[in-house]
Design a protein around this motif. Sequence first.
Motif, PDB file in Angstrom:
ATOM      1  N   GLU A  12       0.835  -1.119  -0.055  1.00  0.00           N
ATOM      2  CA  GLU A  12      -0.031   0.173  -0.084  1.00  0.00           C
ATOM      3  C   GLU A  12       0.973   1.439   0.054  1.00  0.00           C
ATOM      4  O   GLU A  12       0.297   2.243   0.304  1.00  0.00           O
ATOM      5  N   THR A  13       2.166   0.949  -0.275  1.00  0.00           N
ATOM      6  CA  THR A  13       2.891   2.215  -0.568  1.00  0.00           C
ATOM      7  C   THR A  13       3.604   2.205  -1.732  1.00  0.00           C
ATOM      8  O   THR A  13       3.351   2.736  -2.895  1.00  0.00           O
ATOM      9  N   TYR A  14       4.704   1.272  -1.908  1.00  0.00           N
ATOM     10  CA  TYR A  14       5.387   0.907  -3.231  1.00  0.00           C
ATOM     11  C   TYR A  14       4.843  -0.043  -4.257  1.00  0.00           C
ATOM     12  O   TYR A  14       4.722  -0.010  -5.331  1.00  0.00           O
ATOM     13  N   TYR A  15       3.742  -0.805  -3.410  1.00  0.00           N
ATOM     14  CA  TYR A  15       2.970  -1.697  -4.333  1.00  0.00           C
ATOM     15  C   TYR A  15       1.356  -1.499  -3.711  1.00  0.00           C
ATOM     16  O   TYR A  15       0.894  -1.582  -2.559  1.00  0.00           O
ATOM     17  N   LYS A  16       0.679  -1.320  -4.853  1.00  0.00           N
ATOM     18  CA  LYS A  16      -0.703  -1.212  -4.460  1.00  0.00           C
ATOM     19  C   LYS A  16      -1.441  -2.570  -4.824  1.00  0.00           C
ATOM     20  O   LYS A  16      -1.239  -3.136  -6.040  1.00  0.00           O
ATOM     21  N   HIS A  17      -2.540  -3.031  -3.650  1.00  0.00           N
ATOM     22  CA  HIS A  17      -3.003  -4.327  -4.180  1.00  0.00           C
ATOM     23  C   HIS A  17      -4.417  -3.806  -5.001  1.00  0.00           C
ATOM     24  O   HIS A  17      -4.844  -2.696  -4.904  1.00  0.00           O
ATOM     25  N   GLN A  18      -4.647  -4.697  -6.168  1.00  0.00           N
ATOM     26  CA  GLN A  18      -5.721  -4.656  -6.873  1.00  0.00           C
ATOM     27  C   GLN A  18      -5.623  -3.161  -7.850  1.00  0.00           C
ATOM     28  O   GLN A  18      -6.432  -2.425  -7.824  1.00  0.00           O
ATOM     29  N   PRO A  19      -4.484  -3.148  -8.549  1.00  0.00           N
ATOM     30  CA  PRO A  19      -4.368  -1.889  -9.310  1.00  0.00           C
ATOM     31  C   PRO A  19      -5.214  -1.989 -10.422  1.00  0.00           C
ATOM     32  O   PRO A  19      -5.398  -3.102 -11.065  1.00  0.00           O
ATOM     33  N   THR A  20      -5.402  -0.784 -11.016  1.00  0.00           N
ATOM     34  CA  THR A  20      -6.365  -0.567 -12.182  1.00  0.00           C
ATOM     35  C   THR A  20      -5.390  -0.424 -13.445  1.00  0.00           C
ATOM     36  O   THR A  20      -4.111  -0.406 -13.095  1.00  0.00           O
ATOM     37  N   ARG A 225       9.877   8.978  11.560  1.00  0.00           N
ATOM     38  CA  ARG A 225      10.187   9.755  12.623  1.00  0.00           C
ATOM     39  C   ARG A 225      11.718  10.192  12.778  1.00  0.00           C
ATOM     40  O   ARG A 225      11.812  11.320  13.132  1.00  0.00           O
ATOM     41  N   PHE A 226      12.421   9.261  12.377  1.00  0.00           N
ATOM     42  CA  PHE A 226      13.962   9.295  12.585  1.00  0.00           C
ATOM     43  C   PHE A 226      14.477  10.118  11.064  1.00  0.00           C
ATOM     44  O   PHE A 226      15.333  10.796  11.362  1.00  0.00           O
ATOM     45  N   LEU A 227      13.669  10.224  10.069  1.00  0.00           N
ATOM     46  CA  LEU A 227      14.044  10.912   8.892  1.00  0.00           C
ATOM     47  C   LEU A 227      13.489  12.417   9.105  1.00  0.00           C
ATOM     48  O   LEU A 227      12.623  12.934   9.480  1.00  0.00           O
ATOM     49  N   HIS A 228      14.188  13.093   8.240  1.00  0.00           N
ATOM     50  CA  HIS A 228      13.756  14.715   8.031  1.00  0.00           C
ATOM     51  C   HIS A 228      12.573  14.907   6.880  1.00  0.00           C
ATOM     52  O   HIS A 228      11.909  15.278   7.147  1.00  0.00           O
ATOM     53  N   ASN A 229      12.855  13.976   5.695  1.00  0.00           N
ATOM     54  CA  ASN A 229      12.094  14.124   4.512  1.00  0.00           C
ATOM     55  C   ASN A 229      11.381  12.887   4.452  1.00  0.00           C
ATOM     56  O   ASN A 229      11.826  11.623   4.264  1.00  0.00           O
ATOM     57  N   ARG A 230      10.036  12.823   4.906  1.00  0.00           N
ATOM     58  CA  ARG A 230       9.309  11.575   5.015  1.00  0.00           C
ATOM     59  C   ARG A 230       7.845  12.227   4.628  1.00  0.00           C
ATOM     60  O   ARG A 230       7.401  13.126   5.062  1.00  0.00           O
ATOM     61  N   PHE A 231       7.021  11.185   4.298  1.00  0.00           N
ATOM     62  CA  PHE A 231       5.739  11.511   3.807  1.00  0.00           C
ATOM     63  C   PHE A 231       4.791  10.043   4.251  1.00  0.00           C
ATOM     64  O   PHE A 231       5.507   8.741   4.049  1.00  0.00           O
ATOM     65  N   VAL A 232       3.671  10.187   4.763  1.00  0.00           N
ATOM     66  CA  VAL A 232       2.543   9.211   4.823  1.00  0.00           C
ATOM     67  C   VAL A 232       1.784   9.298   3.470  1.00  0.00           C
ATOM     68  O   VAL A 232       1.365  10.560   3.139  1.00  0.00           O
ATOM     69  N   MET A 233       1.475   8.032   3.135  1.00  0.00           N
ATOM     70  CA  MET A 233       0.613   7.923   1.582  1.00  0.00           C
ATOM     71  C   MET A 233      -0.863   8.636   2.255  1.00  0.00           C
ATOM     72  O   MET A 233      -1.313   8.139   3.351  1.00  0.00           O
ATOM     73  N   CYS A 234      -1.154   9.294   1.242  1.00  0.00           N
ATOM     74  CA  CYS A 234      -2.729   9.877   1.388  1.00  0.00           C
ATOM     75  C   CYS A 234      -3.611   8.686   1.393  1.00  0.00           C
ATOM     76  O   CYS A 234      -4.651   8.997   1.963  1.00  0.00           O
ATOM     77  N   ILE A 242      -1.823   9.446   9.547  1.00  0.00           N
ATOM     78  CA  ILE A 242      -2.189  10.813   8.783  1.00  0.00           C
ATOM     79  C   ILE A 242      -1.861  12.004   9.811  1.00  0.00           C
ATOM     80  O   ILE A 242      -1.595  13.106   9.105  1.00  0.00           O
ATOM     81  N   SER A 243      -2.266  11.994  10.763  1.00  0.00           N
ATOM     82  CA  SER A 243      -2.243  13.232  11.675  1.00  0.00           C
ATOM     83  C   SER A 243      -0.754  13.727  12.146  1.00  0.00           C
ATOM     84  O   SER A 243      -0.746  14.685  12.486  1.00  0.00           O
ATOM     85  N   GLN A 244       0.027  12.595  12.186  1.00  0.00           N
ATOM     86  CA  GLN A 244       1.355  12.978  12.927  1.00  0.00           C
ATOM     87  C   GLN A 244       2.505  13.138  11.598  1.00  0.00           C
ATOM     88  O   GLN A 244       3.364  13.888  11.750  1.00  0.00           O
ATOM     89  N   PHE A 245       2.130  13.009  10.537  1.00  0.00           N
ATOM     90  CA  PHE A 245       2.949  13.157   9.231  1.00  0.00           C
ATOM     91  C   PHE A 245       2.724  14.201   8.196  1.00  0.00           C
ATOM     92  O   PHE A 245       1.303  14.008   8.110  1.00  0.00           O
ATOM     93  N   GLU A 246       3.480  14.644   7.282  1.00  0.00           N
ATOM     94  CA  GLU A 246       2.971  15.324   6.006  1.00  0.00           C
ATOM     95  C   GLU A 246       2.699  14.307   5.097  1.00  0.00           C
ATOM     96  O   GLU A 246       3.084  13.138   5.044  1.00  0.00           O
ATOM     97  N   VAL A 247       1.646  14.351   4.478  1.00  0.00           N
ATOM     98  CA  VAL A 247       0.814  13.284   3.575  1.00  0.00           C
ATOM     99  C   VAL A 247       1.004  13.798   2.259  1.00  0.00           C
ATOM    100  O   VAL A 247       1.018  14.833   1.868  1.00  0.00           O
ATOM    101  N   THR A 248       1.202  12.616   1.321  1.00  0.00           N
ATOM    102  CA  THR A 248       1.562  12.972  -0.179  1.00  0.00           C
ATOM    103  C   THR A 248       0.307  13.582  -0.803  1.00  0.00           C
ATOM    104  O   THR A 248      -0.906  13.539  -0.294  1.00  0.00           O
TER     105      THR A 248
END
Length: 267
Positions: A12-20, A225-234, A242-248
């Motif tokens: 659900e980040t690098y790999y999407k289940h059931q992709p179109t 949390r350890f990284l400076h540049n990080r995203f949680v997938m939207c 989603i509430s703790q990190f910047e979201v894509t």
Amino acid sequence: MTRKLLLFDFDETYYKHQPTSSDIEDMKDLEQLLTQLSKEGVIVAILTGSALASVLSKMAQTGMTFKPHYIATDLSSKLYTWNGKGYEINETYQNHVLSSTFELSEIQQFITAISHKYQVSFDPQKLFHLRDTHYNYYFYSQGNEAEDVRILEDLIQLAQSKRYVVRYNRCNPRAGDPENAYDVDFLPQYAGKKYAAKFLMSLYDIPKSQVLGFGDSGNDREFLRFLHNRFVMCNSTDPSMISQFEVTKHAYYKGLMYHIKDFINQT
């Protein structure tokens, strides 16, 4: 270009289940981008809770052809390196992981103690072997999140008394997990996604400013949390992440491409 490191959770980040069909086209564009960046010295690694066979099978089913330089499996308690023909275990990493005591019999004692104390059960997620580096269970919600957390935090404290690491996060049914359950993972002291990130940064002498990470669930929290540049997938199903990190800005492959390009241009 200064050497950079890209770190991805898998499901659900690098790999999407059931992709179109549209997702597949986006995936190909992402792989083309990663291929080009790899030629320019960018290191690409997958950090996942899954086993290597599962990751490679999903990649093959979706038609993925790009080979990340590293795949850290079993919640990053094992690290595999691409050698041009296949993935081989990284012995240096494994020696670090296995340098601390990690016994299934002790883990079973922790599980038994907490199960009896709270009258709950933990279900193994796979057939366990004595020399595994990762033991994982399902713990089903008691219907009260505060009570769930109390039980799991008690388990963590008990395991920490023996210098074992326990991680837990809400299961994601999109990735094939059961509803209303938690993943509960036992790891050696020197293992985990954060540990794998630090290992690769040290191996290539890459500072945090040159590392970009993506994740979607609770087992990504520590390394993000350890990284400076990080995203949680939207597309994450975990509200706390989603509430703790910047979201894509976009889901899945479009989101990854957007922020990778921005990161490369900014750094």
